[in-house]
Each structure stands twice: as C-alpha cells, then as structure tokens.
Design a protein around this motif. Structure first.
Motif, short mmCIF file in Angstrom:
data_model
loop_
_atom_site.label_atom_id
_atom_site.label_comp_id
_atom_site.label_asym_id
_atom_site.label_seq_id
_atom_site.Cartn_x
_atom_site.Cartn_y
_atom_site.Cartn_z
N UNK A 4 0.98 -1.48 0.33
CA UNK A 4 0.27 0.30 -0.29
C UNK A 4 0.87 1.19 -0.18
N UNK A 5 1.84 1.37 0.72
CA UNK A 5 3.29 2.10 0.67
C UNK A 5 3.49 2.56 -0.73
N UNK A 6 3.83 1.46 -1.64
CA UNK A 6 4.15 1.68 -3.19
C UNK A 6 2.76 2.29 -3.80
N UNK A 7 1.62 1.62 -3.41
CA UNK A 7 0.77 2.55 -4.67
C UNK A 7 0.24 3.99 -4.14
N UNK A 8 0.43 4.72 -2.70
CA UNK A 8 0.61 5.73 -1.78
C UNK A 8 1.17 6.56 -3.03
N UNK A 9 2.40 5.74 -2.87
CA UNK A 9 3.74 6.92 -3.04
C UNK A 9 3.91 6.79 -5.29
N UNK A 17 -5.10 13.00 -7.03
CA UNK A 17 -5.48 13.45 -5.60
C UNK A 17 -6.40 12.11 -4.91
N UNK A 18 -6.71 11.82 -3.74
CA UNK A 18 -7.58 10.90 -3.51
C UNK A 18 -7.15 10.58 -1.62
N UNK A 19 -8.27 10.43 -1.15
CA UNK A 19 -8.40 9.55 0.09
C UNK A 19 -8.36 8.73 0.86
N UNK A 20 -7.69 8.79 1.94
CA UNK A 20 -7.48 7.45 2.34
C UNK A 20 -8.30 7.06 3.42
N UNK A 21 -8.99 5.80 4.04
CA UNK A 21 -9.80 5.34 5.08
C UNK A 21 -9.50 3.85 5.05
#
Length: 75
Positions: A4-9, A17-21
């Motif tokens: 998930x860190x790789x995807x967010x990076x 833009x995104x909002x993580x939940x």
C-alpha cells in the motif's frame, strides 16, 4: 515495504488526489455498506473482482458499482 505504501507513493508522484480510509477487511458489499465511514455520501464504493483466464496466466482487476450484477458473459 508494504504494498500500500508503494501504491500511495505512485499516486502522490502522479499528482492523483485521493482520500485514504483504513478499515477492517470486509468480504461483501453489505458488510462494506454497514460502515458509516465508507458509505458516507460522496464516498465512492466499488466491487473489486480479481479475475483470471482459464489457464491462470493472465489476471485482471474488475471494478464495478457496488450493487451491479456481475455477468461473466459480459466480460
């Protein structure tokens, strides 16, 4: 490194833009809709279907609206 860190990076680097939940894993759309944080107005919910061909050599992620039926013949 967590995937998930790789995807967010990637999203950050691409300026997407995104909002993580973060929430506990859910197995059904009904379970998902039971979380007020997830089903709040303005939040997009998608059914995620991980599919493969008969040989198991090609893989696909299919995103559908939460309550839409899935018909294999249509894919």
């Amino acid at each position: 490194m967590d995937r998930s860190d790789e995807v967010l990076r990637f999203l950050d680097g691409a300026g997407i833009p995104y909002q993580l939940l973060r929430h506990a894993p859910v197995a059904t759309i009904a379970d998902c809709l039971a979380y007020p944080e997830i089903s709040a107005p303005g939040n997009a919910i998608a059914r995620n279907l991980f599919l493969c061909n008969r040989q198991g050599t090609e893989f696909f992620l299919l995103l559908l609206p939460p309550l839409s039926p899935f018909r294999t013949a249509a894919v």
